[in-house]
Design an enzyme around this catalytic site. Structure first.
Site, PDB file in Angstrom:
ATOM      1  N   LYS A   1      35.320  61.161  67.453  1.00  0.00           N
ATOM      2  CA  LYS A   1      34.078  60.910  68.210  1.00  0.00           C
ATOM      3  C   LYS A   1      33.303  62.229  68.373  1.00  0.00           C
ATOM      4  CE  LYS A   1      36.323  56.992  70.238  1.00  0.00           C
ATOM      5  NZ  LYS A   1      36.470  56.039  71.314  1.00  0.00           N
TER       6      LYS A   1
ATOM      7  N   ASN B   1      39.741  58.964  65.020  1.00  0.00           N
ATOM      8  CA  ASN B   1      38.298  58.979  65.253  1.00  0.00           C
ATOM      9  C   ASN B   1      38.044  60.006  66.353  1.00  0.00           C
ATOM     10  OD1 ASN B   1      35.652  58.523  65.918  1.00  0.00           O
ATOM     11  ND2 ASN B   1      35.965  56.451  66.727  1.00  0.00           N
TER      12      ASN B   1
ATOM     13  N   SER C   1      43.289  52.409  72.632  1.00  0.00           N
ATOM     14  CA  SER C   1      44.360  53.035  73.421  1.00  0.00           C
ATOM     15  C   SER C   1      45.716  53.008  72.730  1.00  0.00           C
ATOM     16  CB  SER C   1      44.442  52.411  74.825  1.00  0.00           C
ATOM     17  OG  SER C   1      43.214  52.589  75.503  1.00  0.00           O
TER      18      SER C   1
ATOM     19  N   GLU D   1      31.053  51.717  70.000  1.00  0.00           N
ATOM     20  CA  GLU D   1      30.142  52.638  70.698  1.00  0.00           C
ATOM     21  C   GLU D   1      28.783  52.680  70.014  1.00  0.00           C
ATOM     22  OE1 GLU D   1      32.829  55.963  70.761  1.00  0.00           O
ATOM     23  OE2 GLU D   1      34.088  54.801  72.138  1.00  0.00           O
TER      24      GLU D   1
ATOM     25  N   HIS E   1      31.270  50.922  64.752  1.00  0.00           N
ATOM     26  CA  HIS E   1      32.158  51.168  65.893  1.00  0.00           C
ATOM     27  C   HIS E   1      31.479  50.616  67.154  1.00  0.00           C
ATOM     28  CE1 HIS E   1      34.234  53.284  69.103  1.00  0.00           C
ATOM     29  NE2 HIS E   1      35.234  53.399  68.257  1.00  0.00           N
TER      30      HIS E   1
ATOM     31  N   GLY F   1      39.464  53.494  74.906  1.00  0.00           N
ATOM     32  CA  GLY F   1      39.309  54.592  75.860  1.00  0.00           C
ATOM     33  C   GLY F   1      39.648  54.217  77.293  1.00  0.00           C
TER      34      GLY F   1
ATOM     35  N   GLU G   1      39.108  46.263  67.006  1.00  0.00           N
ATOM     36  CA  GLU G   1      39.115  47.092  68.202  1.00  0.00           C
ATOM     37  C   GLU G   1      38.544  46.308  69.381  1.00  0.00           C
ATOM     38  OE1 GLU G   1      39.215  51.513  67.273  1.00  0.00           O
ATOM     39  OE2 GLU G   1      37.123  50.946  67.100  1.00  0.00           O
TER      40      GLU G   1
HETATM   41  P1  PGA Z   1      40.887  55.065  71.911  1.00  0.00           P
HETATM   42  O1  PGA Z   1      39.639  54.874  70.926  1.00  0.00           O
HETATM   43  O2  PGA Z   1      42.110  55.248  71.063  1.00  0.00           O
HETATM   44  O3  PGA Z   1      40.553  56.294  72.710  1.00  0.00           O
HETATM   45  O4  PGA Z   1      40.971  53.847  72.767  1.00  0.00           O
HETATM   46  C1  PGA Z   1      39.761  54.069  69.768  1.00  0.00           C
HETATM   47  C2  PGA Z   1      38.431  54.042  69.034  1.00  0.00           C
HETATM   48  O5  PGA Z   1      37.377  54.081  69.675  1.00  0.00           O
HETATM   49  O6  PGA Z   1      38.388  53.981  67.794  1.00  0.00           O
END
Ligand code: PGA
Length: 260
Positions: free
Chosen positions: A11, A9, A217, A100, A98, A178, A172
């Site tokens: 982003k 992803n 992560s 976010e 997601h 993140g 998630e």
């Molecule tokens: P990350 O993000 O691997 O940077 O923690 C995962 C995601 O948001 O799908």
């Protein structure tokens, strides 16, 4: 056996140059990973670059996905993108709900369910990747399973279990996205098992065939242990998907499991 799916992803990162470098780097790198045909690889660039990415992946085994979609087929929805548009451009997957999008853009369970339902109505031409997960506060209040249930129920109420026949789920935990903090393999496995059991209450076969990815992560150093868990069928990767080397490191872990 379920095929692992390793999904990047990206982003709101990237450029034309980065899109071609990263896709070419991943595709070339996969050529040197033994067992690379035992799992699937997906990249989800910004919608601006989907068209370019579509050309780049076309001669490779890498699949293409979008990060969001509008539930309507067409109409006066300025700035939005429809499923038929994604399908036409060559997207096989779309991320839905997601964290976010839920947290920063106020997407509700109901809206996510409408988008999911639109994918089902289009006969899964674009496969939905339904993202669910709890916040740190919800985990501390021991509400993880209740939150996962609510997020799944919202979709089940609209599409029924048949909607999951070809869908992917991504667990998630919001506190792991993140942050560099990863769920322990045990925490992740427990959540994945809960999700699968919930699907099994409706349909055993669908529960067994549905791929449930872990996101939060994931990196080359922790991927093998996470992906080895019985109910973890791949990863949704943010930060570590932006460099071919680290993304390929996770792919290698999936290859090891595919061979085992
Ligand atoms: P990350 O993000 O691997 O940077 O923690 C995962 C995601 O948001 O799908």
């Amino acid at each position: 056996m379920r095929r692992q799916l390793i999904a990047g992803n990206w982003k709101m990162h990237g450029s034309k140059e980065m899109t071609s470098e990263l896709i070419n780097g991943i595709a070339n790198g996969l050529g040197h990973v033994s067992g690379a045909n035992n799992f699937d690889v997906l990249v989800c660039p910004s919608s601006v670059y989907l068209s370019i990415a579509s050309g780049l992946v076309s001669e490779t085994s890498v699949k293409l996905g979008a990060q969001n979609v509008n539930a309507n087929e067409q109409g006066a929805f300025t700035g939005e993108i429809s499923l038929p548009m994604l399908a036409e451009i060559g997207c096989q997957y779309v991320l839905l709900g997601h964290s976010e999008r839920r947290e920063l853009f106020g997407e509700t369970n109901g809206q996510v369910a409408e988008k999911f339902s639109a994918c089902v109505a289009l006969d899964f031409t674009v496969t939905p990747v339904l993202c669910i997960g709890e916040t740190l506060e919800q985990r501390q209040q021991e509400r993880t399973n209740a939150v996962l249930s609510e997020q799944l129920d919202a979709v089940l109420e609209v599409t029924g279990i048949a909607g999951f026949a070809k869908a992917v789920i991504a667990y998630e935990p919001v506190w792991a996205i993140g942050t560099g903090e990863t769920a322990t393999p045990e925490q992740a496995q427990n959540a994945h098992e809960f999700i699968r059991n919930k699907l099994a209450e409706h349909d055993q076969d669908i529960a067994q065939q549905t791929r449930i990815l872990y996101g939060g992560s994931m990196k080359p150093t922790n991927a093998l242990e996470l992906l080895s868990q019985a109910d973890i069928d791949g990863g949704l990767i943010g930060g570590a998907s932006l460099q071919a080397e680290s993304f390929l490191g996770i792919c290698k872990a999936a290859a090891q499991i595919g061979i085992a």
